[in-house]
Each structure stands twice: as C-alpha cells, then as structure tokens.
Design a protein around this motif. Structure first.
Motif, short mmCIF file in Angstrom:
data_model
loop_
_atom_site.label_atom_id
_atom_site.label_comp_id
_atom_site.label_asym_id
_atom_site.label_seq_id
_atom_site.Cartn_x
_atom_site.Cartn_y
_atom_site.Cartn_z
N LEU A 198 -8.13 2.93 13.66
CA LEU A 198 -6.76 1.42 13.79
C LEU A 198 -7.52 0.87 13.20
CD1 LEU A 198 -3.82 0.98 14.07
CD2 LEU A 198 -4.65 -0.05 16.86
N GLU A 199 -8.89 -0.40 13.69
CA GLU A 199 -9.20 -0.93 12.47
C GLU A 199 -9.00 -0.62 11.25
OE1 GLU A 199 -10.72 -3.98 16.01
OE2 GLU A 199 -12.33 -2.77 14.72
N HIS A 200 -9.69 0.85 11.25
CA HIS A 200 -10.03 1.14 9.48
C HIS A 200 -8.49 1.16 8.40
CE1 HIS A 200 -11.02 4.01 6.24
NE2 HIS A 200 -9.98 4.36 6.57
N PHE A 201 -7.73 1.37 9.04
CA PHE A 201 -5.91 1.33 7.98
C PHE A 201 -6.24 -0.31 8.49
CE2 PHE A 201 -6.44 5.84 9.57
CZ PHE A 201 -5.94 6.04 8.37
N LEU A 202 -6.11 -0.55 9.38
CA LEU A 202 -5.83 -2.74 9.05
C LEU A 202 -6.89 -3.11 8.15
CD1 LEU A 202 -4.20 -4.81 10.17
CD2 LEU A 202 -6.11 -5.26 11.88
N ARG A 203 -8.34 -2.86 7.76
CA ARG A 203 -8.74 -3.14 6.92
C ARG A 203 -8.30 -2.66 5.81
NH1 ARG A 203 -13.22 -1.96 10.18
NH2 ARG A 203 -14.02 -3.85 11.85
N GLU A 261 2.80 -1.61 7.73
CA GLU A 261 1.47 -0.22 6.49
C GLU A 261 0.59 0.14 6.92
OE1 GLU A 261 3.14 -3.52 5.78
OE2 GLU A 261 4.09 -3.05 4.44
N ALA A 262 -0.23 -0.47 7.88
CA ALA A 262 -1.30 -0.27 8.93
C ALA A 262 -0.91 0.81 9.94
CB ALA A 262 -2.17 -1.32 8.87
N ILE A 263 -0.36 -0.15 10.61
CA ILE A 263 0.33 1.04 11.62
C ILE A 263 0.89 1.97 11.56
CG2 ILE A 263 1.56 1.00 14.20
CD1 ILE A 263 1.21 -1.93 14.25
N ARG A 264 1.65 2.04 10.45
CA ARG A 264 1.95 3.66 10.07
C ARG A 264 0.99 4.85 9.61
NH1 ARG A 264 6.70 0.40 7.69
NH2 ARG A 264 6.00 1.05 5.76
N ASN A 265 0.18 4.32 8.70
CA ASN A 265 -1.10 5.26 8.01
C ASN A 265 -1.51 5.28 8.86
OD1 ASN A 265 0.29 5.05 5.46
ND2 ASN A 265 -0.95 3.17 5.22
N MET A 292 0.68 -1.01 0.03
CA MET A 292 0.24 -0.59 -0.07
C MET A 292 0.67 1.17 0.22
SD MET A 292 -3.01 0.91 2.02
CE MET A 292 -2.67 1.27 3.94
N GLU A 293 -0.01 1.90 -0.15
CA GLU A 293 1.02 3.41 -0.21
C GLU A 293 1.32 4.01 0.89
OE1 GLU A 293 0.40 8.02 -2.32
OE2 GLU A 293 -0.97 6.68 -2.22
N ASP A 294 2.75 4.73 0.76
CA ASP A 294 2.94 5.48 1.95
C ASP A 294 2.08 6.76 2.09
OD1 ASP A 294 4.14 3.46 3.20
OD2 ASP A 294 6.41 3.72 3.60
N LYS A 295 1.98 7.06 3.35
CA LYS A 295 0.99 8.32 3.50
C LYS A 295 1.91 9.43 3.42
CE LYS A 295 -3.38 6.53 2.40
NZ LYS A 295 -4.82 5.83 2.86
N ARG A 296 2.10 10.10 3.30
CA ARG A 296 3.45 11.10 4.21
C ARG A 296 3.28 12.07 5.20
NH1 ARG A 296 7.65 10.32 5.64
NH2 ARG A 296 8.94 9.26 4.53
N SER A 297 3.79 12.09 6.20
CA SER A 297 3.09 12.87 7.13
C SER A 297 2.58 14.67 6.98
CB SER A 297 4.03 12.67 8.73
OG SER A 297 5.34 13.43 8.38
N SER A 298 1.68 15.19 7.48
CA SER A 298 1.28 16.56 6.77
C SER A 298 2.22 17.41 7.70
CB SER A 298 0.22 16.44 6.63
OG SER A 298 -0.46 15.68 7.71
N SER A 299 2.32 18.68 7.02
CA SER A 299 2.66 19.71 8.79
C SER A 299 2.14 19.83 10.00
CB SER A 299 2.49 20.98 7.65
OG SER A 299 2.47 21.96 8.82
#
Ligand code: ATP
Ligand code: MG
Length: 550
Positions: free
Chosen positions: A326-331, A303-307, A1-8
């Motif tokens: 947390l479960e949302h990013f996991l699914r 990946e899910a935890i990082r996102n 899955m794409e890594d989402k960069r942290s925003s400001s």
C-alpha cells in the motif's frame, strides 16, 4: 497519476459471459455497507471492484445501506460512508436503504408462510442452537415446525404488533434440518427487537436477518451480480432459496471473492470501534487507523488507494497482503505530486559567525529537482539557522559526512559551512554550534573549487515558522492477523511520536490537506483537525524509502 485499469479476473469473466450470452443487457452491482462504523481499506477493495466493473461495461452501481440491525447503526456512519465513497472517486447511481424495503420484506415473509415455507418458532436462542446439530450431526426439528399456516400468520402479525418480548419468538424458514449445509437448517429470517431504528424509528419491532434481507434487497434493485466476501459462500444456497421461494422476478447471482487482509492491520469495524471506544486512538479518523477517513487524514491519496486495490486484484482464496505494498503505491503517487521543501523536526541552532549581523538574503530553491515545471521558491538565509540535531556529532564515527568540528558540509540551496565551535549548557548538552561560511560557494553560482561529501538541510531561524510533526508507527504490532489472539494486546504503545520544530516561512497559512516532501524526512500532510490559525500540525504520511519491491 495515470489510472491503471483493472486487468481480467474471474468476476469480470462472469460478467463478460453474461453480457455476451444475452443473459443481461446491462449489469448492476452494489456496494452494501452496514452503517455500524467507518469504512476501512478492505471496503475500498470492494468499492473499487464494484464501481469499476459496472463502469467498464456501462452499467450501474448502487450504494445501499444494509441497515437491518437497529442497535448498532447510526446516521453518523451513513454520512461518513457517503463522504468516503465520493472521496475515493466514485459516484453511485441509486442511493438506497434496506430499511426502505421493510414493508416489501414483510410481504415476502407472508408469501413464505402462506406457502408453508416459514413458521413461527418459540424455542430460545440457546435451544435453536442445540437443535441445529453440527457438521457431523443432523439437526432436530423444532416442536413448533408444524404449526398451521393460519396459526403462523396470526403469530407473525402479533410479533409485528409488538405483543411479544425480544427473543420470545422468531420466524424461521422451513427448509431441511438434515441438510449437510447448516445454513439450510431452518434459518431464522425474522427476530423481535424493540429498538429505535435510525431510519424507521419505532415503526418496526421485528427485523429481517441478513440472509433473508440481502437477496431481497438485491432483487428489488435489479442487481445482476451481487459480489461479497468468501465467508458467504456457504450461504449461497440460502440466497438462491430466498430469491426463488419469495418469487422475486429478478434473479441476482451471488459471487464471492477473498477479503483483503493487511499485515499489522485489524480490519473489522467491530475491532476498530473498540480501538476508538477504549481510547487507543483519538477517533475513527485518527491517522493511525486503516479507515478511509484515517488514511485521508494521514495524507493518503485516492489515486494511491485505487491503484493498490487494482494491483491486489480479486482471488478466490484468502491471503495477507504486505502493508508496504500500500505504501509503495502511496510513494509512487506522492513522488509525482508533492513539492519538496525543508523542515527541521529536532532543531539545533547554528550561528554563522562570519555572516553579517542583521542581513537576510533570499535564495532560490527548486520545488522539485526532477520537475522544473513545478517552479522555484525564495527562501531566506541569515546568520542564524536551524539544522537537525542528528546532522551534528561531537564524536562522529567513520563515514559520518555531516557536521562535526572542523568538517565542511553543503547547506542545501545555500553555502558550504565549516563547524568551529560547540556551545554546551551546564549539563553538557550541545545547545548551539558555531560555523563559518564561504561566500564563494553559493548554490547556483557554479562554484567548483572543492567538493564536500555531506549535504544537510536547514531553515533560517528568525523567519522560521514553528510547526508540530506527528510521526507514526504501526498501530498493531502483530503481522500475522491471527484471529484467535486478543488484538488489544498487540496494540503498539509507541505508535505516535510528537515533535516541535520549524518549517520554511513561505509555508505560513496552510489550512489542512496540503502535502509536501520534506527533505530526508518523507512525505507529510497538513492535519485537517489540529491545524489552526496559530499552529500548523503535520502528519507524516510515509517515509521516503523502503526495501519493498513489487
Ligand atoms: P466488517 O467486519 O469490517 O464490519 P463487513 O463485511 O461486515 O466488514 P459490511 O459493511 O457488511 O462490512 O461490508 C460492505 C461490503 O464490503 C461487503 O460487500 C463486504 O463483503 C465488503 N468488505 C468488507 N470487508 C472487506 C475486506 N476486508 N475486503 C474486501 N471486501 C470487504
Ligand atoms: Mg458486518
């Protein structure tokens, strides 16, 4: 899955400013766990923040074990922490132990004593507390506060040499007993502890306190931004005092952010240790635990935890995040990765009476309907199959579209079957049902003759592989995170359900860590601890759906 960069965020803004103004050429952050337990999802927030911030600006991040308390620390924890940080996807630059700096810290304490900025105090812990005063009452000076520098040097050396018992003497910073900040009222900076240290053995019997040790550790490593949680905001003046009075060359900046709290989750190593020690869970890596090791065993992905950590961001005020987020990013991640297959958790035998005896045919099934690139697999079909108990009802309510006498359903990837007979044991329990199938309706044959409303899943009986399924519910029932409540009273007595069922034959030989989506049941992970050559054990990672919206 794409890594989402942290925003400001406000911490990133400080870093940008410090780089632009030329205050720092390179930033150095650190993740400084005390090795007194396993890391939890709260630590993941700090790890993601520190490592990604440094990474974004081509800086460095150290992993530093803050091991200044010999009684609670252990090398088992050191090893688990390293494993967890790497599994989360991060590689540290320097690996350090605070205990490696004990000599340097001792020398800095000597500098303070020589400047008249620290003294040996004989008050008991109880008395020190009394003398300290309160928010509304100024503190009182210790009768030992005005010892001479020579006397202090002598006593401190004798503390180090082991001449005194635990608690008999401490070294205190000499700051201001009437400060409005209680942390500045002559805080203890060294205490006596005759205890074996996991790293330095019995070399030392005096140990530095956190508020003295931490700024020195940061400065020695040249850390530029020392990120910690909000409870330390009131300690910042002391942090700066130590850096300045100990004449540290490098001047790290302490920045505080809100710790992560999750609904239905206790998030302190002390409490998690209690759950382990008192047998509420198997171990630190029990799949119900919010530890990184527990989440990994349950089947969470890095990946899910990082996102998740990126999405919650960093703020200056404490709040409680919904566990469902947390479960949302996991699914979201598992939906991409996990092949679909069929598993029967609560088996009911079905005999297809018009299917030839002894015949086994192979049918083709897609591994993910939405992703043809994930391929197909062959699954056997024969006269006897297992279905879920809940997919048959003797007296169905309205709108029940699965199996009941006289009704026809589709077997996923196979044929339409119609229920004709129900076989019961003496006690009246349904033990087997008899159906007939229609060969015309084979999946993939383009049959359009008639429609059925229900589709159910199944596993062919003679080749089915037995498997154990472990289904989990929240370990903690309370979603309030009320610190005053005894959390042990909130432990859910029904957090684990163990079922014996079947999986498809092509899943034989799983070793641990493989992830699947079982039709209708959710995402499952092959358990790494209980799976053996003779038995496959699955942990349910998460069910398929929730009403949660981002
Ligand atoms: P615990 O009470 O669970 O032991 P701690 O803060 O004492 O937590 P440390 O090992 O000292 O644990 O923490 C290492 C780092 O992780 C610290 O910088 C700390 O601020 C951070 N951290 C710990 N818990 C959380 C949390 N819930 N959210 C964000 N950061 C956290
Ligand atoms: Mg701690």
């Amino acid at each position: 899955m794409e890594d989402k960069r942290s925003s400001s965020n406000f911490i990133r803004n400080i870093v940008v400013e410090d780089l632009e103004s030329g205050k720092h050429k390179e930033i150095i952050t650190r993740f400084p766990p005390e090795p007194n337990g396993y890391l939890h999802i709260g630590h993941a927030k700090s790890i993601v923040l520190n490592f990604e911030l440094a990474d974004e600006f081509k800086g460095k991040t150290n992993l530093r074990f803050d091991d200044t308390n010999p009684v609670k620390e252990d090398t088992e924890y050191v090893e688990s922490i390293k494993e967890d940080v790497e599994w989360l996807g991060f590689q540290w630059d320097g690996l350090y132990f605070a205990s490696d700096y004990f000599e340097k810290m001792y020398n800095r304490a000597l500098i303070l004593i020589k400047k008249g900025k620290a003294y040996v105090c004989d008050l008991s812990a109880e008395e020190i507390k009394e003398y300290r005063g309160t928010l509304t009452k100024p503190g009182e000076e210790s009768p030992y506060r005005n010892r001479t520098i020579e006397e202090n040097l002598d006593l401190f050396e004798r503390m180090k040499n082991g001449e005194f018992k635990d608690g008999e003497k401490v070294l205190r910073a000499k700051i201001d007993m009437s400060s409005s900040n209680i942390n500045m009222r002559d805080p203890i900076i060294y205490r006596i502890a005759h205890a074996e240290h996991h790293n330095t053995g019995d070399k030392w019997c005096i140990y530095p306190m956190y508020d003295f040790a931490h700024p020195i550790e940061d400065a020695i490593e040249g850390v530029t931004h020392s990120i910690c949680t909000l409870e330390f905001e009131d300690h910042r003046p002391l942090y700066d005092w130590v850096i300045n009075e100990c004449e540290m060359k490098s001047k790290p900046k302490q920045i505080e952010f809100a710790r992560l709290n999750l609904t239905n989750t206790v998030m302190s190593k002390r409490k998690l240790k209690q759950l382990v020690d008192e047998g509420f869970v198997d171990a630190w890596d029990d799949p119900r635990m919010p530890t990184i090791a527990g989440l990994r065993r349950r089947g969470f992905t890095p990946e899910a935890i990082r996102n998740f950590c990126r999405e919650i961001g960093v703020a200056k005020s404490n709040s409680i995040v919904d566990y469902q987020m947390l479960e949302h990013f996991l699914r979201e991640d598992l939906n991409e990765k996990a092949p679909r297959t069929m598993a029967i958790l609560r088996p009911l035998k079905v005999v297809i009476t018009n299917y030839p005896e002894g015949k086994v045919e192979m049918l083709e099934a897609e591994n993910n309907q939405d992703k043809p690139e994930m391929g197909t697999r062959q699954i056997p079909f024969s006269r006897e199959i297992y279905i879920e108990q809940e997919d048959f009802m003797e007296n169905p309510p309205k709108k029940y579209f699965r199996l009941f006498s006289g009704n026809e359903v589709r077997l996923k990837n196979a044929y339409f079957i119609t229920c004709n007979d129900v076989i019961k044991d003496e006690a009246g329990n349904v033990v087997e049902i008899h159906c007939t199938y229609d060969p015309e309706t084979k999946s993939g044959s383009g049959f359009t003759g008639r429609k059925v409303k229900g589709t159910i899943h199944w596993v062919e009986a003679s080749n089915a592989v037995p498997a154990e399924f472990r289904l989990y519910d929240s370990l903690i029932l309370d979603d309030e995170n009320d610190e005053d409540k005894n959390f042990l009273e909130q432990v859910n007595p029904n957090s684990l359900e163990v079922l014996q069922g079947f999986i498809e034959p092509n899943m034989k030989g799983l070793l641990g860590g493989e992830k699947f989506q079982f039709f209708r049941h959710g995402y499952f992970n092959v358990d790494t601890k209980y799976t053996s050559k003779d038995k496959i054990v699955f942990n349910r990672i998460v069910s398929l759906k929730s009403s949660f919206k981002l």
